[in-house]
Design a protein around this motif. Structure first.
Motif, mmCIF file in Angstrom:
data_model
loop_
_atom_site.group_PDB
_atom_site.id
_atom_site.type_symbol
_atom_site.label_atom_id
_atom_site.label_comp_id
_atom_site.label_asym_id
_atom_site.label_seq_id
_atom_site.Cartn_x
_atom_site.Cartn_y
_atom_site.Cartn_z
ATOM 1 N N PRO A 7 10.920 -6.725 -3.273
ATOM 2 C CA PRO A 7 11.695 -6.184 -2.150
ATOM 3 C C PRO A 7 11.860 -4.659 -2.212
ATOM 4 N N LEU A 8 12.020 -4.124 -3.406
ATOM 5 C CA LEU A 8 12.127 -2.670 -3.536
ATOM 6 C C LEU A 8 10.825 -1.998 -3.137
ATOM 7 N N SER A 9 9.709 -2.560 -3.577
ATOM 8 C CA SER A 9 8.407 -2.023 -3.198
ATOM 9 C C SER A 9 8.242 -2.029 -1.684
ATOM 10 N N GLU A 10 8.650 -3.123 -1.050
ATOM 11 C CA GLU A 10 8.543 -3.220 0.408
ATOM 12 C C GLU A 10 9.416 -2.178 1.093
ATOM 13 N N ALA A 11 10.625 -1.980 0.563
ATOM 14 C CA ALA A 11 11.550 -1.034 1.178
ATOM 15 C C ALA A 11 11.064 0.412 1.064
ATOM 16 N N LEU A 12 10.381 0.746 -0.014
ATOM 17 C CA LEU A 12 9.927 2.127 -0.228
ATOM 18 C C LEU A 12 8.531 2.386 0.330
ATOM 19 N N PRO A 48 0.822 -1.213 0.000
ATOM 20 C CA PRO A 48 0.000 0.000 0.000
ATOM 21 C C PRO A 48 0.855 1.260 0.000
ATOM 22 N N ALA A 49 0.280 2.306 -0.514
ATOM 23 C CA ALA A 49 0.953 3.606 -0.528
ATOM 24 C C ALA A 49 -0.110 4.685 -0.622
ATOM 25 N N THR A 75 4.566 8.002 -8.393
ATOM 26 C CA THR A 75 4.557 6.556 -8.590
ATOM 27 C C THR A 75 5.833 6.140 -9.303
ATOM 28 N N LEU A 76 6.517 5.152 -8.735
ATOM 29 C CA LEU A 76 7.701 4.578 -9.358
ATOM 30 C C LEU A 76 7.280 3.351 -10.163
ATOM 31 N N PRO A 101 5.603 2.740 3.147
ATOM 32 C CA PRO A 101 4.417 3.234 2.429
ATOM 33 C C PRO A 101 4.620 4.591 1.774
ATOM 34 N N GLY A 102 5.845 5.106 1.796
ATOM 35 C CA GLY A 102 6.047 6.464 1.298
ATOM 36 C C GLY A 102 5.953 6.608 -0.205
ATOM 37 N N VAL A 103 6.289 5.549 -0.936
ATOM 38 C CA VAL A 103 6.308 5.611 -2.405
ATOM 39 C C VAL A 103 5.449 4.483 -2.959
ATOM 40 N N ARG A 104 4.613 4.810 -3.885
ATOM 41 C CA ARG A 104 3.813 3.797 -4.591
ATOM 42 C C ARG A 104 4.666 3.204 -5.704
#
Length: 258
Positions: free
Chosen positions: A40-45, A17-18, A24-25, A47-50
């Protein structure tokens, strides 16, 4: 045109979620890769970045679909999906083949009705689009393609030694290698957005000069950062790459807030 939600569900994966309204990346996988590589990148970023990951045809849940062997045609499809489904500012990130595909998709958005939507492009593990190497991996037999993949990513050796797994991924690998090795950029306007390049200092696929050649792809700002490692340096340098992307996202978005 297909229903936007159906297009989004087919082509784009969001794993975490974001908040709405931010940048949005959009992440583009490498040859033979799938959207899940960027989990893993999505998890690391979050909830600040979608973070959205592009799922190419011919792999994972889209394995029954034909693999695209023309990078320009694939960029046309992805640009259509993003134009139909995504509002608000976007940043593209690609690795290896995904870098070239992100660049071509960015060119299409620049020529579309909302060129300002794309704030920036981050490319990794790929030469500038105007550099030329003659590569023929896609013409090899199955064993030859697997040999090349293992050369670039030794961590894949055990998986690809399994005949069942190799049989599942080889069609996507061959199709993707065909697409990227037969690619040639078409004449047209340069990008206007900033371009950031990430590269490994021991990557056999990209020399320092070839990485720097991305500067010729844009009229915007340019930045080059080098990390220790080979073609898949980002696997071992995950935290550093995530930090670099977060820095780029903030820098790209800053002019929009002025």
């Amino acid at each position: 045109m297909a229903d936007p939600q159906a297009l989004r569900d087919l082509w784009l994966r969001q794993y975490h979620p974001a908040p709405e309204g931010g940048t949005t990346l959009v992440c583009f996988p490498y040859a033979g890769g799938a959207a899940s590589y960027y989990h893993p990148l999505s998890e690391a970023l979050s909830p600040g970045v979608r973070v959205l990951s592009v799922q190419y045809p011919g792999r994972q849940d889209r394995r029954a679909e034909p693999v695209r062997t023309d990078l320009h045609a694939l960029a046309d499809e992805i640009a259509e999906v993003l134009s139909a489904c995504e509002e608000g500012p976007l940043v593209f990130f690609g690795h290896s083949m995904g870098s070239t595909l992100a660049y071509e998709t960015a060119r299409r958005l620049r020529e579309g009705p909302s060129p300002e939507q794309l704030l920036g492009l981050v490319v990794s593990g790929r030469r500038g689009p105007d550099t030329v190497r003659r590569e023929t991996v896609h013409l090899r037999d199955d064993a030859g393609i697997i040999e090349e993949v293992v050369r670039l990513d030794r961590g894949s050796a055990a998986l690809l030694a399994d005949p069942d797994i190799a049989g599942m991924v080889l069609p996507a690998l061959r199709g993707d290698y065909t697409a990227v090795e037969t690619y040639a950029p078409r004449p047209g306007a340069r990008l206007a957005c900033p371009v950031s390049v990430l590269t490994g200092d021991a990557d056999p696929q990209v020399t320092a000069e070839e990485a720097a050649a991305w500067a010729g792809a844009t009229d915007g700002a340019f930045r080059l950062r080098t990390f220790p490692g080979g073609h898949f340096y980002l696997n071992a340098r995950r935290d550093a790459v995530t930090a670099a992307l977060a820095e780029d996202l903030a820098a790209f978005a800053a002019p929009a807030r002025v």
